[in-house]
Design an enzyme around this catalytic site. Structure first.
Site, PDB file in Angstrom:
ATOM      1  N   HIS A 161       3.744   0.693  -6.548  1.00 32.63           N
ATOM      2  CA  HIS A 161       4.580   0.190  -5.454  1.00 32.63           C
ATOM      3  C   HIS A 161       4.272  -1.294  -5.190  1.00 32.63           C
ATOM      4  CE1 HIS A 161       6.704   0.539  -1.508  1.00 32.63           C
ATOM      5  NE2 HIS A 161       5.856  -0.422  -1.187  1.00 32.63           N
ATOM      6  N   GLU A 162       2.987  -1.610  -5.109  1.00 38.14           N
ATOM      7  CA  GLU A 162       2.602  -3.003  -4.836  1.00 38.14           C
ATOM      8  C   GLU A 162       2.932  -3.911  -6.019  1.00 38.14           C
ATOM      9  OE1 GLU A 162       2.016  -3.691  -1.816  1.00 38.14           O
ATOM     10  OE2 GLU A 162       1.782  -1.603  -1.247  1.00 38.14           O
ATOM     11  N   HIS A 169       6.472  -5.111  -5.699  1.00 37.32           N
ATOM     12  CA  HIS A 169       6.541  -6.297  -4.840  1.00 37.32           C
ATOM     13  C   HIS A 169       6.100  -7.539  -5.618  1.00 37.32           C
ATOM     14  CE1 HIS A 169       7.382  -4.359  -1.001  1.00 37.32           C
ATOM     15  NE2 HIS A 169       6.355  -3.531  -1.148  1.00 37.32           N
TER      16      HIS A 169
END
Length: 150
Positions: free
Chosen positions: A67-68, A71
């Site tokens: 998920h990170e 980003h």
């Protein structure tokens, strides 16, 4: 797991799933309370909450890292990296990354203590869960002085 092992894991996931190198730091941050991880725009660091390892399995940790990294890679490329952006949602789906992590903090129960206040002039009673400064507030009905009953 140490910061060095985390760094290697993030670099490996970035290469294997995103086919792009991760050229910055990945560290544990024990000050994170409710979130599993975060990507910092200022220095491109990825910070992971160490509670994830204590409470859940490695699959949850890998999900948070993916998920990170979504980003990270979108921000580096100048594309939409925020949760509401279409680029971000599409990359989450294509990499099978989770949108949210499992809860890490216990929700606080509502206070069972009830404070009772009374207007000196009209006698109207107020029940509050939080204490209030009687000198700062007046009665909403008659603008009279309020005192604490119990």
């Amino acid at each position: 797991m140490s910061d060095e092992e985390l760094q290697q894991l993030v670099e490996c996931i970035s290469q294997d799933i995103f086919y792009k190198p991760f050229g910055h730091r990945a560290i544990f941050n024990k000050r994170l309370r409710t979130t599993g991880g975060r990507y910092k725009l200022s220095n491109h660091f990825i910070e992971i909450n160490p509670l994830v390892i204590q409470l859940y399995d490695e699959d949850e940790l890998i999900g948070i890292i993916k998920h990170e990294l979504c980003h990270y890679h979108l921000h580096i490329e100048g594309r939409g990296y925020k949760h509401g952006d279409d680029d971000f949602k599409q990359l989450l789906q294509s990499t099978n990354s989770p949108r949210h992590c499992k809860p890490l903090a216990q929700r606080r129960a509502k206070s069972s203590v009830i404070h009772i206040y009374r207007c000196v002039s009209c006698g109207l009673e107020y029940q509050r869960r939080r204490r209030m400064n009687c000198r700062k507030y007046r009665c909403g009905k008659c603008a009279g002085e309020i005192t604490k009953v119990n």
